[in-house]
Design a protein around this motif. Sequence first.
Motif, PDB file in Angstrom:
ATOM      1  N   PHE A 106       0.840  -1.196   0.000  1.00 48.58           N
ATOM      2  CA  PHE A 106       0.000   0.000   0.000  1.00 48.58           C
ATOM      3  C   PHE A 106       0.876   1.248   0.000  1.00 48.58           C
ATOM      4  N   ASP A 107       0.337   2.297  -0.599  1.00 45.38           N
ATOM      5  CA  ASP A 107       1.049   3.572  -0.641  1.00 45.38           C
ATOM      6  C   ASP A 107       0.940   4.328   0.676  1.00 45.38           C
ATOM      7  N   ALA A 108      -0.115   4.041   1.452  1.00 43.07           N
ATOM      8  CA  ALA A 108      -0.318   4.731   2.735  1.00 43.07           C
ATOM      9  C   ALA A 108      -1.180   3.859   3.635  1.00 43.07           C
ATOM     10  N   VAL A 109      -1.117   4.148   4.940  1.00 40.04           N
ATOM     11  CA  VAL A 109      -1.879   3.377   5.936  1.00 40.04           C
ATOM     12  C   VAL A 109      -2.568   4.346   6.881  1.00 40.04           C
ATOM     13  N   MET A 110      -3.846   4.093   7.153  1.00 44.34           N
ATOM     14  CA  MET A 110      -4.603   4.854   8.150  1.00 44.34           C
ATOM     15  C   MET A 110      -5.024   3.882   9.250  1.00 44.34           C
ATOM     16  N   VAL A 111      -4.503   4.089  10.450  1.00 43.79           N
ATOM     17  CA  VAL A 111      -4.810   3.215  11.591  1.00 43.79           C
ATOM     18  C   VAL A 111      -6.011   3.798  12.324  1.00 43.79           C
ATOM     19  N   CYS A 112      -7.114   3.063  12.330  1.00 45.09           N
ATOM     20  CA  CYS A 112      -8.382   3.580  12.871  1.00 45.09           C
ATOM     21  C   CYS A 112      -8.918   2.707  13.993  1.00 45.09           C
ATOM     22  N   THR A 113      -8.014   2.256  14.866  1.00 45.11           N
ATOM     23  CA  THR A 113      -8.432   1.377  15.956  1.00 45.11           C
ATOM     24  C   THR A 113      -8.803   2.133  17.226  1.00 45.11           C
ATOM     25  N   GLY A 114      -8.546   3.438  17.271  1.00 47.39           N
ATOM     26  CA  GLY A 114      -9.074   4.277  18.342  1.00 47.39           C
ATOM     27  C   GLY A 114      -8.381   4.145  19.684  1.00 47.39           C
ATOM     28  N   ASN A 115      -9.054   4.712  20.714  1.00 50.82           N
ATOM     29  CA  ASN A 115      -8.521   4.759  22.077  1.00 50.82           C
ATOM     30  C   ASN A 115      -8.693   3.460  22.841  1.00 50.82           C
ATOM     31  N   TYR A 116      -9.806   2.771  22.605  1.00 48.63           N
ATOM     32  CA  TYR A 116     -10.212   1.674  23.484  1.00 48.63           C
ATOM     33  C   TYR A 116      -9.735   0.346  22.921  1.00 48.63           C
ATOM     34  N   GLN A 117      -8.488   0.010  23.250  1.00 49.60           N
ATOM     35  CA  GLN A 117      -7.887  -1.184  22.678  1.00 49.60           C
ATOM     36  C   GLN A 117      -7.590  -2.246  23.732  1.00 49.60           C
ATOM     37  N   GLU A 118      -6.758  -1.895  24.727  1.00 49.46           N
ATOM     38  CA  GLU A 118      -6.402  -2.863  25.760  1.00 49.46           C
ATOM     39  C   GLU A 118      -6.789  -2.322  27.129  1.00 49.46           C
ATOM     40  N   PRO A 119      -7.526  -3.104  27.907  1.00 48.91           N
ATOM     41  CA  PRO A 119      -7.919  -2.636  29.250  1.00 48.91           C
ATOM     42  C   PRO A 119      -6.703  -2.326  30.111  1.00 48.91           C
ATOM     43  N   TYR A 120      -6.812  -1.245  30.860  1.00 49.96           N
ATOM     44  CA  TYR A 120      -5.770  -0.883  31.818  1.00 49.96           C
ATOM     45  C   TYR A 120      -6.201  -1.359  33.191  1.00 49.96           C
ATOM     46  N   LEU A 121      -5.491  -2.340  33.713  1.00 51.23           N
ATOM     47  CA  LEU A 121      -5.843  -2.958  34.991  1.00 51.23           C
ATOM     48  C   LEU A 121      -4.659  -2.823  35.935  1.00 51.23           C
ATOM     49  N   PRO A 122      -4.602  -1.739  36.715  1.00 56.84           N
ATOM     50  CA  PRO A 122      -3.417  -1.432  37.532  1.00 56.84           C
ATOM     51  C   PRO A 122      -3.398  -2.194  38.856  1.00 56.84           C
ATOM     52  N   LEU A 123      -3.283  -3.502  38.807  1.00 60.10           N
ATOM     53  CA  LEU A 123      -3.360  -4.317  40.025  1.00 60.10           C
ATOM     54  C   LEU A 123      -2.250  -3.972  41.013  1.00 60.10           C
ATOM     55  N   ALA A 124      -1.090  -3.566  40.512  1.00 58.41           N
ATOM     56  CA  ALA A 124       0.029  -3.257  41.408  1.00 58.41           C
ATOM     57  C   ALA A 124      -0.276  -2.065  42.309  1.00 58.41           C
ATOM     58  N   SER A 125      -1.217  -1.234  41.907  1.00 58.47           N
ATOM     59  CA  SER A 125      -1.585  -0.068  42.716  1.00 58.47           C
ATOM     60  C   SER A 125      -2.551  -0.416  43.844  1.00 58.47           C
ATOM     61  N   PHE A 126      -3.005  -1.669  43.874  1.00 57.07           N
ATOM     62  CA  PHE A 126      -3.986  -2.100  44.873  1.00 57.07           C
ATOM     63  C   PHE A 126      -3.497  -3.376  45.553  1.00 57.07           C
ATOM     64  N   PRO A 127      -2.593  -3.225  46.517  1.00 59.37           N
ATOM     65  CA  PRO A 127      -2.006  -4.391  47.186  1.00 59.37           C
ATOM     66  C   PRO A 127      -3.081  -5.333  47.725  1.00 59.37           C
ATOM     67  N   GLY A 128      -2.865  -6.620  47.494  1.00 55.21           N
ATOM     68  CA  GLY A 128      -3.762  -7.641  48.014  1.00 55.21           C
ATOM     69  C   GLY A 128      -4.858  -8.067  47.062  1.00 55.21           C
ATOM     70  N   ILE A 129      -5.105  -7.315  45.972  1.00 49.59           N
ATOM     71  CA  ILE A 129      -6.232  -7.640  45.107  1.00 49.59           C
ATOM     72  C   ILE A 129      -6.040  -8.991  44.415  1.00 49.59           C
ATOM     73  N   ASP A 130      -4.805  -9.317  44.045  1.00 49.47           N
ATOM     74  CA  ASP A 130      -4.574 -10.592  43.343  1.00 49.47           C
ATOM     75  C   ASP A 130      -3.844 -11.624  44.201  1.00 49.47           C
ATOM     76  N   THR A 131      -3.621 -11.305  45.494  1.00 51.43           N
ATOM     77  CA  THR A 131      -2.945 -12.265  46.369  1.00 51.43           C
ATOM     78  C   THR A 131      -3.792 -12.674  47.568  1.00 51.43           C
ATOM     79  N   ARG A 132      -4.544 -11.710  48.134  1.00 52.30           N
ATOM     80  CA  ARG A 132      -5.323 -12.008  49.334  1.00 52.30           C
ATOM     81  C   ARG A 132      -6.827 -12.021  49.085  1.00 52.30           C
ATOM     82  N   PHE A 133      -7.290 -11.109  48.258  1.00 57.04           N
ATOM     83  CA  PHE A 133      -8.730 -10.942  48.054  1.00 57.04           C
ATOM     84  C   PHE A 133      -9.338 -12.205  47.446  1.00 57.04           C
ATOM     85  N   LYS A 134     -10.377 -12.727  48.101  1.00 61.79           N
ATOM     86  CA  LYS A 134     -10.989 -13.989  47.660  1.00 61.79           C
ATOM     87  C   LYS A 134     -12.266 -13.778  46.848  1.00 61.79           C
ATOM     88  N   GLY A 135     -12.663 -12.522  46.695  1.00 64.81           N
ATOM     89  CA  GLY A 135     -13.820 -12.251  45.857  1.00 64.81           C
ATOM     90  C   GLY A 135     -13.420 -12.216  44.389  1.00 64.81           C
TER      91      GLY A 135
END
Length: 512
Positions: A140-169
């Motif tokens: 192609f002579d040119a490319v237009m990327v139109c996948t937008g803002n919402y691509q991969e969820p941002y899940l900041p587990l490191a900012s919430f100690p215990g969520i993936d080690t202690r929390f049982k819910g």
Amino acid sequence: MVRRVAIIGAGVGGLASIKCCLDEGLEPTCFERTEDIGGLWRYTDSTDGGRVSVYRSVITNTSKEMSCFSDFPCPEDFPNYLPHSLLLEYFRMYARHFNLLQHIRFKTTVLRVRKRPDFATSGQWKVVTETNGIKESHIFDAVMVCTGNYQEPYLPLASFPGIDTRFKGQYLHSREYRDVEAFRGKRVLVVGIGNTGGDLSVELSRVAAKVFLSARSSTWVFRRVSDHGFPCDMVSNTRFNHFLDWLLPSAITKRIRFRKFNSWFNHVNYGLASTKSSKFHLIINEELPFCLLSGTVVLKSNVKKFTESSAVFEDGTTEENIDVVLFATGYVFSFPFLEESVRSLFDDNRSLYKCIFPPQLEKPTLAIIGLIQLTGSVMVGAEMQARWVTGIFAGWNKLPPTSRMMADVLKKKPLVKRCMMLLHSGENLKMSFISYIDEIASCAGVKPSLLRLLLTDPRLALAVFFGPCTPYQYRLVGRGKWSGARDAILTQWQRTLKPLRTRVVDESSSAS
């Protein structure tokens, strides 16, 4: 010479890009990995396959007149704020009207986008795709990327100690949310008070045993309906208001905004925001104040840590027996199909010239469409970007030298670190709707001149200046000028009122 253009994604940006390519005599081929158009706005019950889509109950935050394609108004009988099903129908109408579907290859995933060996002279790209297990290579002579803002969820587990080690819910990202049934009778903690966090808290409060909403920053809540019953964006997003913002000192405009927001309800009393806050974080939600007033949603500070069944907050309080944590913490963009040498040229949209072009590329044949957040409709922004980009591809417009583009980008570099912090904290990184659209429209030569309008068509000039800054304004002049733009502007209030006229009140008759 650009002729063949690859477009990645058949959401709103992709559809606009196809149409703009056709307008400029280019040959677009759009690759869409799913079986249909609509992108984010095409709702599905399934969350498999990593595809991001809206949840079942979502309704647009921007009105139809302020969100439509600039030469294709929404049907007058459509409501002013559209559920996802009607918005998708509008996209289908647009695609049929301009014969866009024949240029889309569905169920085709773009695997790689690489510069050709002679890119420095040709500007061409090698695009590798896969359809039903069969790989193909294209040039192609040119490319237009139109996948937008919402691509991969941002899940900041490191900012919430215990969520993936202690929390049982259970914990999950809002991307996995579809409707309330899975949360019935449960105690739910929603983390993040953007538009999604506010909407989901309200919706869950109708069936959950209790909903807690964790907010880390001051937030101002506004509504879709203005003081006089018109869509709020049609009343607020005007050139007149934009001029006042430019004219008045920022301290005064900030005070006016705070006073406006607090005229509905006092945000300090609700624990949402303080007039002393330096951040201006706004969400649209009519129901959240009542949910807070009625106690069906309880506002909490930022989460400090999680135990086995509880959440401990930074203000020292604890909420016990939390069943589900729902992270409404936003998304990050990624373009895994781009080669690393290209992907490394930008870490966010502020590293792109006008939020579109990587300025360091030898040839301006790669454009990122829709990677913006505006105080108005992103759909309008994506279309304007596509109009300018295809004009450049066709040779009607030109980019400045690389040195000037880099200087423009570097001017904004001090903002980048702060902007990325805001993005990853779930805050809305938004630019002024009118400022940004006007900037790109000026580059494309399609921004209307108010002075010229005032001299030649005073009625239209007044509607353009004092009325809502609807997309039709950018079809009055320049390439792509639309003969119906003037009428669309002068009849926009009729289309706004039309869907409300389902019962005519006879004002001459007295009440019985």
